[in-house]
Design a protein around this motif. Structure first.
Motif, PDB file in Angstrom:
ATOM      1  N   UNK B 200      59.355 -51.181 -96.547  1.00  0.00           N
ATOM      2  CA  UNK B 200      59.102 -51.353 -95.118  1.00  0.00           C
ATOM      3  C   UNK B 200      59.899 -50.298 -94.352  1.00  0.00           C
ATOM      4  N   UNK B 201      59.268 -49.641 -93.385  1.00  0.00           N
ATOM      5  CA  UNK B 201      59.977 -48.595 -92.613  1.00  0.00           C
ATOM      6  C   UNK B 201      60.834 -49.222 -91.523  1.00  0.00           C
ATOM      7  N   UNK B 202      61.649 -48.385 -90.897  1.00  0.00           N
ATOM      8  CA  UNK B 202      62.318 -48.788 -89.651  1.00  0.00           C
ATOM      9  C   UNK B 202      61.251 -48.969 -88.566  1.00  0.00           C
ATOM     10  N   UNK B 203      61.613 -49.636 -87.472  1.00  0.00           N
ATOM     11  CA  UNK B 203      60.697 -49.732 -86.330  1.00  0.00           C
ATOM     12  C   UNK B 203      60.453 -48.344 -85.730  1.00  0.00           C
ATOM     13  N   UNK B 204      59.244 -48.108 -85.306  1.00  0.00           N
ATOM     14  CA  UNK B 204      58.958 -46.905 -84.514  1.00  0.00           C
ATOM     15  C   UNK B 204      57.977 -47.266 -83.402  1.00  0.00           C
ATOM     16  N   UNK B 205      57.670 -46.312 -82.542  1.00  0.00           N
ATOM     17  CA  UNK B 205      56.807 -46.610 -81.388  1.00  0.00           C
ATOM     18  C   UNK B 205      55.329 -46.371 -81.708  1.00  0.00           C
ATOM     19  N   UNK B 206      54.492 -47.139 -81.030  1.00  0.00           N
ATOM     20  CA  UNK B 206      53.050 -46.918 -81.225  1.00  0.00           C
ATOM     21  C   UNK B 206      52.405 -46.446 -79.914  1.00  0.00           C
ATOM     22  N   UNK B 207      51.632 -47.274 -79.213  1.00  0.00           N
ATOM     23  CA  UNK B 207      50.850 -46.781 -78.064  1.00  0.00           C
ATOM     24  C   UNK B 207      51.653 -46.722 -76.763  1.00  0.00           C
ATOM     25  N   UNK B 208      51.134 -45.981 -75.804  1.00  0.00           N
ATOM     26  CA  UNK B 208      51.666 -46.064 -74.432  1.00  0.00           C
ATOM     27  C   UNK B 208      50.600 -45.603 -73.434  1.00  0.00           C
ATOM     28  N   UNK B 209      50.814 -45.953 -72.162  1.00  0.00           N
ATOM     29  CA  UNK B 209      50.016 -45.400 -71.071  1.00  0.00           C
ATOM     30  C   UNK B 209      50.634 -44.055 -70.717  1.00  0.00           C
ATOM     31  N   UNK B 210      49.828 -43.004 -70.798  1.00  0.00           N
ATOM     32  CA  UNK B 210      50.321 -41.652 -70.550  1.00  0.00           C
ATOM     33  C   UNK B 210      49.770 -41.120 -69.228  1.00  0.00           C
ATOM     34  N   UNK B 211      50.667 -40.512 -68.431  1.00  0.00           N
ATOM     35  CA  UNK B 211      50.240 -39.888 -67.167  1.00  0.00           C
ATOM     36  C   UNK B 211      50.663 -38.427 -67.180  1.00  0.00           C
ATOM     37  N   UNK B 212      49.945 -37.589 -66.426  1.00  0.00           N
ATOM     38  CA  UNK B 212      50.381 -36.199 -66.283  1.00  0.00           C
ATOM     39  C   UNK B 212      51.387 -36.098 -65.154  1.00  0.00           C
ATOM     40  N   UNK B 213      52.104 -35.009 -65.147  1.00  0.00           N
ATOM     41  CA  UNK B 213      53.210 -34.798 -64.214  1.00  0.00           C
ATOM     42  C   UNK B 213      52.781 -34.952 -62.754  1.00  0.00           C
ATOM     43  N   UNK B 214      51.578 -34.467 -62.425  1.00  0.00           N
ATOM     44  CA  UNK B 214      51.199 -34.416 -61.013  1.00  0.00           C
ATOM     45  C   UNK B 214      50.833 -35.752 -60.385  1.00  0.00           C
ATOM     46  N   UNK B 215      50.712 -36.787 -61.170  1.00  0.00           N
ATOM     47  CA  UNK B 215      50.233 -38.057 -60.611  1.00  0.00           C
ATOM     48  C   UNK B 215      51.315 -38.682 -59.726  1.00  0.00           C
ATOM     49  N   UNK B 216      50.894 -39.122 -58.534  1.00  0.00           N
ATOM     50  CA  UNK B 216      51.800 -39.705 -57.538  1.00  0.00           C
ATOM     51  C   UNK B 216      52.692 -40.790 -58.161  1.00  0.00           C
TER      52      UNK B 216
END
Ligand code: SF4
Lengths: 329, 273
Positions: B200-216
């Protein structure tokens, strides 16, 4: 065993919520494992087939919960006290007539039934027949019934004379509604289906019951030949001083003596449990149709009620699943 | 469609149930001051391109899609929210019952079933963990299942194919995401008694909501706050949370993406299709 679980994860995972998938079983022992897995993952076993199970993706909402409380099976109880009648209407759903076998439910039997019904949560009673007032001691049954439940008795109101009238006058007014049949605003249509002279006597009966201070509801049964009757009836109902909730207009069901009308079945009708001297029926509109018979006797009442609820759930879930599988139908 | 007030969120339709999930989330946001709509793509590569082109405001990205977006934006893209389950994702190696617990160095000479080449959990990370432990492609036999490429392992199909290979004795161990194993053992571990977790591996991250830099930022912040307010105890919210596989939305913690960054770098995985 793991192969079965892999199939479950793959097939159920790919099934849209609310739809059904058939998963093959390797042997009878698999069923318990499938049930455990479904329970833990929020899915439901819908049907067990010889070598497979049908699984519903997601939990199935209880179809009973979507019905208004007063329409849920077990809220209202129907009782046929007898089957003979002073009339022989051509649309009668139970083929009543003066010569029909009476099949009387005794006051003692009614008393036992109502005790069990109240204990099972029944909240409303409808007494019908035949013509209930053919039984000279109908007043005893109504006195008993109204002491336990709000009661409606369905009658053609043509027998309110002599001893019967005296007994009617002496009945309590609380908890009792007389539902009286009247099919048109003038004699023609009513008498065509219910017998010559029956319109005037029914109208007299309605006025008599109203004058005696009973709560009256007038019910019309309309066939294909009804034409403008509904509008004319509404006018007559208003003249009689009836409120909206004292008027019922319904269509002829294709049962008993009626050879045309709406076709009914256990899958098409929300059940309204109905007891006669011959057993328990899915719905009062079909209390002599063998296909609509639920049990040979009403006792134990709570078990009979549960079986009706369960069957209704199955029909509805199956219907909902089919509707979502064949949305174009 | 994408008017001033409506945030447009992209997601990948890896199952038909993605539709009710996003309809539910959209409805949840309908009464907020940051209403949203959604667009479904058939694969994550298309979704990333669309985010970069400015056609959507937010992308519901897998870990692989996130790393790609970050690289394509020179590290300026932002993760704005994730599921509680995205913070504790793991890769498991599953073997036949009786294999016993293994360390990665024990994997030499074994037949290792691996999932789709774009799946972080079933391919990219397990290969990375093995390589770091000194087990390269020449030291073991890799049995590859490239099923459902484009979905980044979301369907779990390649995990299941790999497990079937173990059951058929075509492989000794299979790499799977912890979500697949949890789905299998939900009714009890005894239901999969012929298999067991061997590593079994260590915990790691899976999904996220991604935004670009310019978004308010203010607009995104209000959207995220409303997202975080979804409540497991509220039956309407719970229905959506269950379908999407979480109990609670969380603020991102990016440390858990480090292993995937390294894996994609060392394996030379491209930034796009
Ligand atoms: S419809 Fe009513 S009144 Fe007519 S025959 Fe049947 S029971 Fe009697």
């Amino acid at each position: 065993m793991s192969a079965l679980i892999l199939r479950l994860v793959e097939q159920v995972g790919a099934t849209p919520a609310g739809s059904v998938t058939e998963v093959a079983l390797d042997g009878p022992d698999d069923l318990a494992s499938v049930a455990r897995w479904c329970e833990a993952t929020g899915n439901e076993v819908l049907t067990v087939l010889p070598d497979a199970v049908e699984i519903h993706r997601g939990r199935i909402a209880d179809p009973l919960a979507s019905l208004p409380p007063e329409r849920r099976p077990g809220h209202r109880l129907w009782v046929y006290t007898n089957f003979h009648c002073n009339l022989a209407c051509d649309y009668c759903c139970v083929e009543s007539s003066p010569t029909a076998a009476p099949r009387v439910l005794s006051t003692a039997e009614l008393s036992r039934l109502l005790e069990a019904a109240v204990a099972s949560g029944v909240e409303e009673l409808y007494i019908t027949g035949g013509e209930p007032f053919m039984l000279i001691d109908m007043d005893e049954r109504l006195r008993l019934a109204t002491s336990l439940l709000p009661t409606t008795v369905l009658t053609n109101a043509m027998l309110f004379r002599g001893e019967r009238l005296r007994r009617l006058e002496a009945l309590p007014r609380d908890n009792l509604t007389l539902q009286i049949s009247l099919d048109s605003a003038t004699p023609g249509l009513h008498d065509r289906h219910r017998g010559s002279g029956s319109f005037e006597r029914a109208l007299d009966g309605i006025r008599c019951a109203l004058d005696l201070g009973f709560r009256v509801r007038v019910a019309a049964t309309l066939g294909e030949d009804a034409g403008d009757t509904e509008t004319e009836l509404e006018r007559l109902f208003s003249d009689l001083g009836l409120d909206d909730d004292q008027r019922v207009v319904r269509r002829v069901a294709r049962q008993g003596a009626a050879n045309s009308g709406l076709t009914v079945s256990r899958t098409s009708l929300v059940p309204e449990v109905c007891v006669t001297a011959e057993g328990v029926w899915w719905h009062p509109v079909a209390a002599i149709d063998p296909a609509m018979k639920v049990a040979d006797h009403w006792a134990p009442f709570d078990e009979v009620l549960d079986s009706v609820r369960e069957e209704y759930r199955r029909h509805r879930i199956r219907g909902d699943v089919l509707a979502s599988t064949f949305p174009c139908a | 469609m994408n008017d001033d007030d409506t945030l447009l969120v992209g997601a990948v339709a890896y199952t038909a149930n993605v539709v009710p999930i996003w309809e539910g989330i959209k409805e949840y946001f309908a009464d907020s001051d940051t209403p949203m709509d959604f667009v479904l793509y058939s694969n994550y590569e298309r979704q990333v391109e669309e985010l970069l082109a400015g056609h959507i405001d937010l992308a519901w990205n897998t870990n692989v899609a996130w790393v790609r977006t970050l690289r394509r934006t020179n590290g300026t893209a932002r993760a704005v929210a994730m599921r509680d389950t995205d913070l504790t994702f793991r890769t498991l190696f599953i073997g036949r019952q009786g294999t016993g617990r293994l360390s990665l160095s024990d994997f030499g000479g074994r037949r290792i079933a691996l999932g789709s080449r774009d799946s972080g959990q079933a391919r990219i990370l397990p290969v990375h963990f093995l390589t770091e432990a000194g087990i390269g492609a020449d030291d073991a036999e890799w049995v590859i299942f490239d099923s459902d490429v484009g979905k980044h392992g979301d369907t779990g199909t390649s995990d299941l194919d790999a497990l079937r290979a173990v059951l058929a004795d075509d492989a000794d161990v299979a790499a799977v995401g912890v979500n697949t194993w949890q789905a299998m053992t939900a009714g009890g571990e005894d239901l999969v008694a012929d298999l067991e977790v061997v590593w079994e591996s260590e915990d790691y991250n899976h999904c996220n909501f991604t935004a670009l830099e310019g978004l308010d930022e203010d607009r995104v912040e209000r959207w995220v706050q409303h997202l975080l307010a979804m409540d497991w105890e509220n039956p309407e919210h719970r229905h959506i949370l269950e379908l999407e596989g979480l109990r609670e939305w969380k603020r991102p913690e990016l440390e858990g993406y480090r292993s995937l960054h390294e894996a994609m770098e060392s394996q030379g995985i491209a930034d796009g299709w």
